[in-house]
Write a protein that holds these residues in place. Structure first.
Motif, short mmCIF file in Angstrom:
data_model
loop_
_atom_site.label_atom_id
_atom_site.label_comp_id
_atom_site.label_asym_id
_atom_site.label_seq_id
_atom_site.Cartn_x
_atom_site.Cartn_y
_atom_site.Cartn_z
N ASP A 10 0.72 -1.28 -0.12
CA ASP A 10 -0.09 0.08 0.16
C ASP A 10 0.85 1.20 0.10
O ASP A 10 0.44 2.37 -0.58
N GLN A 11 2.14 1.29 0.60
CA GLN A 11 2.92 2.34 0.79
C GLN A 11 3.79 2.51 -0.33
O GLN A 11 4.92 3.21 -0.53
N SER A 12 3.71 1.44 -1.52
CA SER A 12 4.75 1.41 -2.43
C SER A 12 6.20 1.32 -2.24
O SER A 12 7.14 1.87 -2.80
N MET A 13 6.39 0.25 -1.12
CA MET A 13 7.80 0.14 -0.74
C MET A 13 8.01 -1.29 -1.37
O MET A 13 8.20 -2.32 -0.83
N ALA A 14 8.54 -1.30 -2.47
CA ALA A 14 8.74 -2.42 -3.48
C ALA A 14 10.04 -3.15 -2.93
O ALA A 14 9.75 -4.39 -2.76
N GLU A 15 10.90 -2.63 -2.65
CA GLU A 15 12.23 -3.51 -2.07
C GLU A 15 11.81 -4.10 -0.89
O GLU A 15 12.18 -5.35 -0.75
N GLU A 16 11.06 -3.26 0.11
CA GLU A 16 10.81 -4.03 1.29
C GLU A 16 9.70 -5.16 1.13
O GLU A 16 9.90 -6.16 1.79
N ALA A 17 8.75 -5.02 0.13
CA ALA A 17 7.66 -6.00 -0.01
C ALA A 17 8.40 -7.17 -0.52
O ALA A 17 7.97 -8.39 -0.30
N ALA A 18 9.34 -6.97 -1.47
CA ALA A 18 9.85 -8.10 -2.15
C ALA A 18 10.90 -9.09 -1.03
O ALA A 18 10.87 -10.21 -1.25
N ASP A 19 11.26 -8.35 -0.04
CA ASP A 19 12.13 -9.13 0.95
C ASP A 19 11.37 -9.99 1.72
O ASP A 19 11.79 -10.72 2.50
N LEU A 20 9.80 -9.82 1.50
CA LEU A 20 9.13 -10.70 2.45
C LEU A 20 8.90 -12.06 1.60
O LEU A 20 8.09 -13.11 2.41
N PHE A 21 9.21 -12.31 0.60
CA PHE A 21 9.35 -13.74 -0.10
C PHE A 21 10.50 -14.27 0.01
O PHE A 21 11.56 -13.68 0.15
N THR A 22 10.72 -15.57 0.07
CA THR A 22 12.00 -16.44 -0.15
C THR A 22 12.44 -16.07 -1.30
O THR A 22 12.01 -15.57 -2.19
#
Length: 153
Positions: free
Chosen positions: A30-42
């Motif tokens: 929702d906050q357009s934090m792409a790098e951080e969102a990607a880090d939530l995946f293996t």
């Protein structure tokens, strides 16, 4: 055979960590934090959407960096989590109002998740989204007002 108190506490901690992972995903996307969102995946984590799938960190960053939605707000509910050691599965519903090309939309979806513990941290191994509806707000779910039996219009 009854589980030890330590095992029961560890199970509760895992459930909380997975629930927090889902909430963090919603907030970061929702906050357009792409790098951080990607880090939530293996490292080889998968996301399967209605149009395209993404595998691996680079594809996740690209996907979340160029989302066409100019505003999005995830509101999650109805979480189910089944834990089996360092793997888990689950489902969750989400109401997600958003803005696409300047128009307000209302949508709701279901996430089907596979989680894996990576270096002691729960992450998404696979996240699949399927939509119940995704329509312009002005049209509503079916283009007309819902009517409940026995309630005057």
């Amino acid at each position: 055979m009854a589980e030890t108190l330590e095992a029961r506490i560890a199970h509760i901690e895992d459930r909380i960590a997975i629930s927090e992972l889902r909430a963090r995903y919603s907030f970061l996307v929702d906050q357009s934090m792409a790098e951080e969102a990607a880090d939530l995946f293996t490292g080889d984590g998968e996301f399967h959407g209605p149009v395209k799938s993404y595998v691996g960190r680079a594809e996740h960053v690209e996907h979340y960096s160029r989302q066409a939605l100019s505003g999005m707000w995830h509101f999650g509910a109805n979480e189910i989590i089944e834990i089996d050691g360092d793997r888990a599965t689950g489902q969750a519903y989400c109401h997600m109002p958003c803005v696409f090309e300047g128009e307000s939309y209302v949508c709701a979806c279901r996430y089907d998740d596979v989680f894996a513990r990576e270096q002691g941290v729960w992450k998404f191994a696979k996240r699949t989204v399927s939509f119940f509806y995704f329509v312009p707000l002005k049209d509503g779910w079916g283009g007309e007002r819902m009517r409940f039996p026995g309630v005057a219009a």
